[in-house]
Scaffold this motif. Structure first.
Motif, PDB file in Angstrom:
ATOM      1  N   PRO A  16       0.824  -1.290  -0.025  1.00 22.19           N
ATOM      2  CA  PRO A  16      -0.013   0.065  -0.116  1.00 22.19           C
ATOM      3  C   PRO A  16       0.674   1.312  -0.303  1.00 22.19           C
ATOM      4  CG  PRO A  16       0.059  -0.968   2.346  1.00 22.19           C
ATOM      5  CD  PRO A  16       0.812  -1.914   1.272  1.00 22.19           C
ATOM      6  N   TYR A  17       1.659   1.334  -1.052  1.00 19.19           N
ATOM      7  CA  TYR A  17       2.147   2.772  -1.282  1.00 19.19           C
ATOM      8  C   TYR A  17       1.663   3.525  -2.282  1.00 19.19           C
ATOM      9  CZ  TYR A  17       6.400   0.921   1.606  1.00 19.19           C
ATOM     10  OH  TYR A  17       6.814   0.317   2.434  1.00 19.19           O
ATOM     11  N   ASP A  18       1.440   4.792  -2.261  1.00 21.55           N
ATOM     12  CA  ASP A  18       0.842   5.747  -3.083  1.00 21.55           C
ATOM     13  C   ASP A  18       1.874   5.942  -4.314  1.00 21.55           C
ATOM     14  OD1 ASP A  18      -1.846   6.619  -1.780  1.00 21.55           O
ATOM     15  OD2 ASP A  18      -0.412   6.709  -0.270  1.00 21.55           O
ATOM     16  N   ALA A  19       3.312   6.067  -3.844  1.00 19.44           N
ATOM     17  CA  ALA A  19       4.373   6.363  -4.857  1.00 19.44           C
ATOM     18  C   ALA A  19       5.761   5.697  -4.453  1.00 19.44           C
ATOM     19  CB  ALA A  19       4.385   7.762  -4.959  1.00 19.44           C
ATOM     20  N   ILE A  20       6.404   5.224  -5.517  1.00 17.18           N
ATOM     21  CA  ILE A  20       7.667   4.605  -5.237  1.00 17.18           C
ATOM     22  C   ILE A  20       8.790   5.424  -6.052  1.00 17.18           C
ATOM     23  CG2 ILE A  20       9.131   2.760  -5.783  1.00 17.18           C
ATOM     24  CD1 ILE A  20       6.256   0.939  -5.327  1.00 17.18           C
ATOM     25  N   PHE A  21       9.711   5.657  -5.124  1.00 13.61           N
ATOM     26  CA  PHE A  21      11.054   6.529  -5.764  1.00 13.61           C
ATOM     27  C   PHE A  21      12.146   5.578  -5.870  1.00 13.61           C
ATOM     28  CE2 PHE A  21      14.817   8.843  -5.343  1.00 13.61           C
ATOM     29  CZ  PHE A  21      14.798   9.752  -6.447  1.00 13.61           C
ATOM     30  N   VAL A  22      12.725   5.426  -6.926  1.00 20.77           N
ATOM     31  CA  VAL A  22      13.993   4.709  -7.163  1.00 20.77           C
ATOM     32  C   VAL A  22      15.084   5.384  -7.294  1.00 20.77           C
ATOM     33  CG1 VAL A  22      14.936   2.820  -8.327  1.00 20.77           C
ATOM     34  CG2 VAL A  22      12.485   2.844  -8.560  1.00 20.77           C
ATOM     35  N   GLY A  23      16.041   5.356  -6.213  1.00 20.51           N
ATOM     36  CA  GLY A  23      17.182   6.199  -6.015  1.00 20.51           C
ATOM     37  C   GLY A  23      18.417   5.264  -5.520  1.00 20.51           C
ATOM     38  N   CYS A  24      18.292   4.267  -6.272  1.00 23.49           N
ATOM     39  CA  CYS A  24      19.442   2.896  -6.013  1.00 23.49           C
ATOM     40  C   CYS A  24      20.709   3.206  -6.601  1.00 23.49           C
ATOM     41  CB  CYS A  24      18.615   1.734  -6.359  1.00 23.49           C
ATOM     42  SG  CYS A  24      18.566   1.779  -8.102  1.00 23.49           S
ATOM     43  N   GLY A  25      20.926   4.369  -7.334  1.00 22.69           N
ATOM     44  CA  GLY A  25      22.370   4.620  -7.844  1.00 22.69           C
ATOM     45  C   GLY A  25      22.673   3.776  -9.094  1.00 22.69           C
ATOM     46  N   ALA A  26      23.805   3.862  -9.700  1.00 19.67           N
ATOM     47  CA  ALA A  26      24.502   2.916 -10.534  1.00 19.67           C
ATOM     48  C   ALA A  26      25.360   1.988 -10.046  1.00 19.67           C
ATOM     49  CB  ALA A  26      24.944   3.803 -11.552  1.00 19.67           C
ATOM     50  N   PRO A  27      24.745   0.826  -9.330  1.00 19.60           N
ATOM     51  CA  PRO A  27      25.539   0.174  -8.366  1.00 19.60           C
ATOM     52  C   PRO A  27      26.377  -0.875  -9.009  1.00 19.60           C
ATOM     53  CG  PRO A  27      23.392  -0.820  -8.757  1.00 19.60           C
ATOM     54  CD  PRO A  27      23.469   0.111  -9.505  1.00 19.60           C
ATOM     55  N   ARG A  28      26.438  -1.115 -10.565  1.00 20.19           N
ATOM     56  CA  ARG A  28      27.511  -2.117 -11.090  1.00 20.19           C
ATOM     57  C   ARG A  28      28.619  -1.409 -11.650  1.00 20.19           C
ATOM     58  NH1 ARG A  28      24.121  -5.800 -14.816  1.00 20.19           N
ATOM     59  NH2 ARG A  28      24.318  -3.955 -16.156  1.00 20.19           N
TER      60      ARG A  28
ATOM     61  N   LEU B  26      42.897  -2.579  -9.922  1.00 18.97           N
ATOM     62  CA  LEU B  26      41.618  -1.981  -9.770  1.00 18.97           C
ATOM     63  C   LEU B  26      40.950  -1.259 -11.108  1.00 18.97           C
ATOM     64  CD1 LEU B  26      42.309   0.054  -6.542  1.00 18.97           C
ATOM     65  CD2 LEU B  26      41.327  -2.336  -6.644  1.00 18.97           C
ATOM     66  N   VAL B  27      39.773  -1.990 -11.185  1.00 16.42           N
ATOM     67  CA  VAL B  27      39.126  -1.481 -12.558  1.00 16.42           C
ATOM     68  C   VAL B  27      37.969  -0.445 -12.218  1.00 16.42           C
ATOM     69  CG1 VAL B  27      37.850  -2.225 -14.568  1.00 16.42           C
ATOM     70  CG2 VAL B  27      39.512  -3.929 -13.569  1.00 16.42           C
ATOM     71  N   ALA B  28      38.283   0.914 -12.584  1.00 18.82           N
ATOM     72  CA  ALA B  28      37.367   1.897 -12.558  1.00 18.82           C
ATOM     73  C   ALA B  28      37.247   2.503 -13.689  1.00 18.82           C
ATOM     74  CB  ALA B  28      37.992   2.768 -11.546  1.00 18.82           C
ATOM     75  N   ILE B  29      36.583   1.814 -14.858  1.00 15.97           N
ATOM     76  CA  ILE B  29      36.357   2.194 -16.137  1.00 15.97           C
ATOM     77  C   ILE B  29      34.891   2.668 -16.375  1.00 15.97           C
ATOM     78  CG2 ILE B  29      38.371   0.987 -17.139  1.00 15.97           C
ATOM     79  CD1 ILE B  29      36.422  -1.038 -18.250  1.00 15.97           C
ATOM     80  N   GLY B  30      34.280   2.688 -15.375  1.00 14.61           N
ATOM     81  CA  GLY B  30      32.783   3.273 -15.489  1.00 14.61           C
ATOM     82  C   GLY B  30      31.693   2.607 -14.649  1.00 14.61           C
ATOM     83  N   GLN B  31      30.637   2.980 -14.578  1.00 15.64           N
ATOM     84  CA  GLN B  31      29.415   2.397 -13.734  1.00 15.64           C
ATOM     85  C   GLN B  31      28.240   2.106 -14.684  1.00 15.64           C
ATOM     86  OE1 GLN B  31      30.898   5.123 -10.155  1.00 15.64           O
ATOM     87  NE2 GLN B  31      28.901   4.337 -10.053  1.00 15.64           N
ATOM     88  N   GLU B  32      27.431   1.186 -14.398  1.00 13.71           N
ATOM     89  CA  GLU B  32      26.310   0.991 -15.156  1.00 13.71           C
ATOM     90  C   GLU B  32      25.181   0.632 -14.295  1.00 13.71           C
ATOM     91  OE1 GLU B  32      28.398  -1.290 -18.658  1.00 13.71           O
ATOM     92  OE2 GLU B  32      27.555  -2.669 -17.042  1.00 13.71           O
ATOM     93  N   ASN B  33      24.067   0.864 -14.608  1.00 13.96           N
ATOM     94  CA  ASN B  33      22.831   0.530 -13.785  1.00 13.96           C
ATOM     95  C   ASN B  33      22.390  -0.899 -14.069  1.00 13.96           C
ATOM     96  OD1 ASN B  33      22.558   3.733 -14.681  1.00 13.96           O
ATOM     97  ND2 ASN B  33      21.094   3.585 -12.998  1.00 13.96           N
ATOM     98  N   ALA B  34      21.952  -1.627 -13.013  1.00 11.29           N
ATOM     99  CA  ALA B  34      21.307  -2.827 -12.773  1.00 11.29           C
ATOM    100  C   ALA B  34      20.054  -2.893 -12.218  1.00 11.29           C
ATOM    101  CB  ALA B  34      22.592  -3.629 -12.138  1.00 11.29           C
TER     102      ALA B  34
END
Length: 594
Positions: free
Chosen positions: A191-203, A345-353
């Motif tokens: 029973p939620y009137d709205a859902i906000f997705v703010g999970c970032g780009a975790p991958r 350490l591989v830091a060549i970008g992030q992607e959404n999952a």
């Protein structure tokens, strides 16, 4: 040209370049003046209303305001806007009694936020005082999102995160830490009137070159490794470390490695130094700590002995343009380079999952597997689901996440009240003359000619011994005052009254920038060319008066005006006035103003 409509809120907003450039539109000159007056708590609250995390952003913001700073029109370095924000946080004292009270009564509406990062926390901050029941789901044991997991503690102490996240949670927001959402369909059934997705780009983006799988034990994805370091799961690394990537995450990885035992840490980037995505100051900090940055090298193989990593082979490349003028990196024909290492350490970008978002719930994705989101309302194609921060449009930064959160909160509030989401509240505008006497003003209109002040740093040898020891010490009050004096008060506008003007040209004579011209009117392209100094920067407006007695008009080039007030001081009739233009963005709960 028609006379300029200065009643349009956007006109003077654009002239306050720093505020216009800030995604959350923080009133920068206003809080800098408060700092120079020693009113740190007031300066903090001006920030808190718009950007929610002044202490965090005062250390970590990407500073889109600073390249826009009007100070760079007269010298190279902008005002240290970001670090002055930290001053407000460092010296504010106890502001808990100035925070909004918890809602005395709930309004019966429930909102779920997925992820406890800056975007979700902003939504919660804006909605909770209005009576919304806000529940934040966070997979990690603490709130803060990437602010806590991906920014090293030597840049952002945990105490600062705890304090500013705490201000939001203290509004009555429910945090369900350690609860990872596995199904959006299932959450929509609650029973939620709205859902906000703010999970970032975790991958973190993977790299596919020979040897990656065989040497996997010593090849780490940058953001996952930083998170492991943040929570204390990783406490050491090999003596020889290679960091792949040229963004801010790569800079955090290399600097963290130096503190965890890396004696020979090298950053390797496929692009040129100037094209690196890392902020200039992040690159400077890394090099200050003895970390070399090698450019135009592309990894082609991980070398290993029976799975034990021993080095990386790089191909040398250079930049060329193809037939369409697009920049490409191609091999330059020189021999490959081999760098020995113990860890990469591989830091060549992030992607959404989004494996947890079902594809049969009315939420559409684009060809890049990103949700289709309205950039104005932050609403997805599902009427009750909103996105913000990195989850909405890919990796950016904290201040953009905050801006998204504000807009999403406005939309959610409108949705729950049955209002049209496309009708956005106009900002609150206050314009007040600063005149105190004939030639006296209520502000210091003689900005300092001093160079930008450098932020003191902790001794390098001491800083590198403890990964949780903050490197930047921040401005003390004396340095803060000196830096604040460099601000040109660009929110104090030069306002012209054609009815009072006698066309004596006194303002023209005294203007140090030759930005005022009295001339015959013309269409804009022609008018820009025959001013005293041609106005060639088309992104900046011309301020054009109504017709004067001689049928000429006054034209001022906003691009080069320093807001020094000399025109108003010199004017014998008061046709020029200095008026402080204060614009505050309206957030959830504000009614639309016509």
């Amino acid at each position: 040209m028609d006379p300029t409509d200065i009643a349009n809120p956007d006109y003077f907003h654009r002239v306050v370049d720093c505020q216009w450039a800030c995604p959350a539109h923080t009133p920068v000159p206003e809080y800098i003046r408060l700092i120079s007056a020693g009113r740190y708590a007031d300066a903090y609250m001006v920030n808190w209303k718009s950007n929610v995390f002044p202490g965090i952003l005062g250390r970590t913001c990407d500073r889109p305001c600073e390249p826009a700073c009007r100070r760079v029109r007269v010298e190279k370095e902008p005002v240290a806007i970001c670090r002055l924000k930290r001053v407000a946080a460092d010296y504010k004292g106890d502001v808990s009694d100035r925070m909004p009270p918890r809602a005395a009564k709930k309004n019966g509406k429930r909102v779920a936020c997925i992820g406890a990062g800056p975007a979700s926390l902003t939504v919660a901050r804006d909605l909770a005082p209005l009576g919304y029941e806000v529940v934040i789901y966070e997979a990690d044991p603490f709130a803060g999102g990437m602010m806590r997991t991906q920014i090293p503690k030597f840049r952002l102490p945990e105490t600062v995160i705890d304090e500013e996240v705490g201000y939001v949670l203290d509004l009555g927001v429910e945090l369900r830490a350690g609860q990872k959402i596995a199904s959006l369909k299932q959450l929509l059934a609650e029973p939620y009137d709205a859902i906000f997705v703010g999970c970032g780009a975790p991958r973190g983006r993977e790299i596919d070159v020979p040897g990656r799988k065989e040497a996997a034990a010593n090849i780490h994805i940058g953001i996952d490794w930083l998170s492991s370091v943040s929570f204390g799961h990783t406490t050491k690394i090999g003596k020889r470390v290679i960091v792949l990537g040229g963004g801010n995450t790569a800079m955090d990885c290399c600097r963290s490695s130096r503190r965890l035992g890396g004696e020979q840490v090298t950053v390797v980037v496929r692009s040129g130094f100037e094209e690196m995505k890392a902020s200039p100051w992040e690159k400077e900090d890394a090099m200050h700590e003895g970390i070399p940055i090698l450019n135009f090298l592309v990894p082609v193989e991980f070398l290993h002995d029976g799975g034990k990593l021993r080095g990386v082979v790089f191909q040398k490349v250079h930049a060329v343009k193809d037939a369409k003028g697009r920049r490409q990196l191609v091999p330059n024909g020189e021999p490959d380079v081999t760098l020995e290492c113990d860890d990469v350490l591989v830091a060549i970008g992030q992607e959404n999952a989004f494996p947890w978002i079902e594809r049969d719930i009315g939420l559409e994705f684009d060809t890049w597997d990103m949700p289709k989101v309205d950039p104005k309302t932050m609403r997805s194609t599902h009427p009750r689901v909103f996105f913000g921060g990195d989850a909405a449009f890919g990796p950016k930064n904290i201040i953009w996440a905050v801006a998204h959160g504000h807009e999403a909160a406005v939309s959610i509030d409108k949705l729950c009240n049955g209002e049209d989401l496309s009708l956005r509240p106009q900002p609150a505008v206050e314009v007040v003359s600063q005149k105190m006497g004939i030639h006296e003003w209520s502000y210091d209109n003689a900005p300092s000619n001093d160079a930008r002040k450098k932020v003191p740093l902790r001794d390098k040898e001491v800083a590198l011994k403890d990964i949780r020891m903050e490197v930047e010490l921040g401005f003390d009050e004396k340095l803060a005052y000196a830096e604040a004096q460099r601000c040109l008060n660009c929110d104090v506008q030069t306002v012209f009254s054609d009815k009072l003007c006698i066309e004596c040209d006194a303002c023209v004579d005294i203007c140090p920038m030759d930005c005022i011209t009295f001339t015959g009117n013309d269409p804009e392209p022609a008018l820009r060319k025959h001013l005293r100094a041609p106005a060639l920067e088309l992104t900046q407006a011309l301020y054009v008066s109504g017709p004067l007695k001689t049928e000429r008009v006054m034209v001022k080039d906003e691009d080069v005006c320093l807001h020094c007030g000399l025109c108003a001081e010199r004017c014998p009739t008061g046709a020029w006035d200095m008026q402080k233009y204060l614009l505050e963005m309206t957030h959830a709960g504000a009614a639309c103003r016509s």
